[in-house]
Design a protein around this motif. Sequence first.
Motif, PDB file in Angstrom:
ATOM      1  N   MET A  50      69.806  42.550 -23.431  1.00  0.00           N
ATOM      2  CA  MET A  50      68.843  43.194 -24.323  1.00  0.00           C
ATOM      3  C   MET A  50      68.998  42.804 -25.796  1.00  0.00           C
ATOM      4  O   MET A  50      67.998  42.527 -26.456  1.00  0.00           O
ATOM      5  CB  MET A  50      68.903  44.716 -24.163  1.00  0.00           C
ATOM      6  CG  MET A  50      67.987  45.234 -23.077  1.00  0.00           C
ATOM      7  SD  MET A  50      66.256  44.893 -23.429  1.00  0.00           S
ATOM      8  CE  MET A  50      65.633  44.665 -21.766  1.00  0.00           C
ATOM      9  N   HIS A  93      65.876  41.121 -27.582  1.00  0.00           N
ATOM     10  CA  HIS A  93      65.242  41.764 -28.733  1.00  0.00           C
ATOM     11  C   HIS A  93      65.084  40.786 -29.895  1.00  0.00           C
ATOM     12  O   HIS A  93      64.054  40.781 -30.582  1.00  0.00           O
ATOM     13  CB  HIS A  93      66.062  42.978 -29.175  1.00  0.00           C
ATOM     14  CG  HIS A  93      65.944  44.133 -28.235  1.00  0.00           C
ATOM     15  ND1 HIS A  93      66.719  45.273 -28.352  1.00  0.00           N
ATOM     16  CD2 HIS A  93      65.155  44.344 -27.156  1.00  0.00           C
ATOM     17  CE1 HIS A  93      66.420  46.119 -27.382  1.00  0.00           C
ATOM     18  NE2 HIS A  93      65.471  45.581 -26.641  1.00  0.00           N
ATOM     19  N   VAL A 118      62.228  38.480 -28.935  1.00  0.00           N
ATOM     20  CA  VAL A 118      60.940  39.175 -29.023  1.00  0.00           C
ATOM     21  C   VAL A 118      60.496  39.302 -30.470  1.00  0.00           C
ATOM     22  O   VAL A 118      59.308  39.124 -30.795  1.00  0.00           O
ATOM     23  CB  VAL A 118      61.035  40.562 -28.352  1.00  0.00           C
ATOM     24  CG1 VAL A 118      59.869  41.447 -28.759  1.00  0.00           C
ATOM     25  CG2 VAL A 118      61.087  40.411 -26.829  1.00  0.00           C
ATOM     26  N   SER A 119      61.435  39.597 -31.354  1.00  0.00           N
ATOM     27  CA  SER A 119      61.108  39.695 -32.778  1.00  0.00           C
ATOM     28  C   SER A 119      60.565  38.369 -33.304  1.00  0.00           C
ATOM     29  O   SER A 119      59.548  38.330 -34.009  1.00  0.00           O
ATOM     30  CB  SER A 119      62.358  40.103 -33.562  1.00  0.00           C
ATOM     31  OG  SER A 119      62.087  40.155 -34.945  1.00  0.00           O
ATOM     32  N   LYS A 133      57.161  44.981 -33.274  1.00  0.00           N
ATOM     33  CA  LYS A 133      58.457  44.514 -32.774  1.00  0.00           C
ATOM     34  C   LYS A 133      59.231  45.660 -32.123  1.00  0.00           C
ATOM     35  O   LYS A 133      59.787  45.505 -31.020  1.00  0.00           O
ATOM     36  CB  LYS A 133      59.268  43.901 -33.916  1.00  0.00           C
ATOM     37  CG  LYS A 133      58.692  42.617 -34.477  1.00  0.00           C
ATOM     38  CD  LYS A 133      59.526  42.091 -35.644  1.00  0.00           C
ATOM     39  CE  LYS A 133      58.971  40.790 -36.188  1.00  0.00           C
ATOM     40  NZ  LYS A 133      59.783  40.240 -37.300  1.00  0.00           N
ATOM     41  N   ASP A 134      59.280  46.803 -32.786  1.00  0.00           N
ATOM     42  CA  ASP A 134      60.018  47.954 -32.258  1.00  0.00           C
ATOM     43  C   ASP A 134      59.424  48.422 -30.932  1.00  0.00           C
ATOM     44  O   ASP A 134      60.155  48.704 -29.967  1.00  0.00           O
ATOM     45  CB  ASP A 134      59.994  49.104 -33.261  1.00  0.00           C
ATOM     46  CG  ASP A 134      60.778  48.795 -34.528  1.00  0.00           C
ATOM     47  OD1 ASP A 134      61.597  47.850 -34.503  1.00  0.00           O
ATOM     48  OD2 ASP A 134      60.561  49.482 -35.549  1.00  0.00           O
ATOM     49  N   CYS A 143      60.208  45.999 -28.099  1.00  0.00           N
ATOM     50  CA  CYS A 143      61.584  46.157 -27.633  1.00  0.00           C
ATOM     51  C   CYS A 143      61.741  47.417 -26.777  1.00  0.00           C
ATOM     52  O   CYS A 143      62.459  47.409 -25.767  1.00  0.00           O
ATOM     53  CB  CYS A 143      62.547  46.200 -28.818  1.00  0.00           C
ATOM     54  SG  CYS A 143      62.729  44.608 -29.666  1.00  0.00           S
ATOM     55  N   CYS A 184      62.907  47.719 -22.751  1.00  0.00           N
ATOM     56  CA  CYS A 184      63.918  48.655 -22.239  1.00  0.00           C
ATOM     57  C   CYS A 184      63.359  49.482 -21.088  1.00  0.00           C
ATOM     58  O   CYS A 184      64.050  49.704 -20.084  1.00  0.00           O
ATOM     59  CB  CYS A 184      64.411  49.559 -23.360  1.00  0.00           C
ATOM     60  SG  CYS A 184      65.403  48.725 -24.612  1.00  0.00           S
TER      61      CYS A 184
END
Length: 324
Positions: A165, A169, A172-173, A238-239, A242, A246
């Motif tokens: 993760m 992350h 992904v950002s 972005k948040d 992520c 999850c």
Amino acid sequence: MRISTLLLNHTSPSLSSLDIPTGRLKMDLLLPRRQKEKVLIVMGATGAGKSKLSIDLATRFPAEVINSDKMQMFEGLDITTNKITEAEQCGILHHMLGILSPNAEFTAANFCEVASLAVESTLSRGQLPIIVGGSNSYIEALIDDKDFIFRKRYDCCFLWVDVSMPVLHSFVSDRVDRMVQNGMVEEVRNIFDPKADYSKGIRKAIGVPEFHQYFKEEPFLDEENREKALKKAIQEIKDNTCELACRQLKKIHRLRTVKGWNIHRIDATEVFRKRGKAADEAWEKRVVVPSTTLVAEFLYNFVSMEVPSSVADIRDYIAQCLVA
């Protein structure tokens, strides 16, 4: 490089074609008659490389891809929903991409009906259906339907592309930044409606509601504050992406541990820690080779006494099996 040398020279299928192109070998010529047809399901969190793996497998086995990503089923917002491009599809027939109008209602039951038809259509052409996407609730509804009809009808192989993760992350950002560079802001701006309902249709996609406040305030902000508002919206995307990753991971763990699905985990973490040629080599070694081996075992009852070091090793073994 393909599993069988019999498949090396073929004509890639047209995206609009419903027939097997000349030279593309049908699955029923390769496989013995059996009671159940076979279906491959590729799972994983957003950004883990599911689409890439599905293409790698579909260019090695006679296969077609069936999309199971909720947002990619809607027409439009190709950048925002990260739809696989026509060039990236490599001539592999894809089903259920951009088939819905932007405001359409589409439930898990609708997905099961349409996906089942796509599976049957794919099998009728002698191809392996590869179901790929991050909407695990849709996949669960399809596989574990009320009367387990799908499992009674098909043998299923589950591949899970997993990435640590923290590493995912970071990727992904960076991917969101690339999407912005590729025109995501303007793409979403084109469908902006201050009275929009973000609870249905394509407006539920991550990357759409996050820009709502920015687009409302933008005309009244000076350049400095406009830049701050834009950065805030991008960070929210972005948040939220992520957080989605999850949730997807938790669902896969539940399917594996609680429901007992036999899901084969492929660890792609090392790939995402590398760049350029090194990343490509790691993808081949860590993801493509083990995945291809598992699919070969699934399709051809092939069990290797040694761990193959390359797709070529698997290809040669299967070619020998087919002529034996």
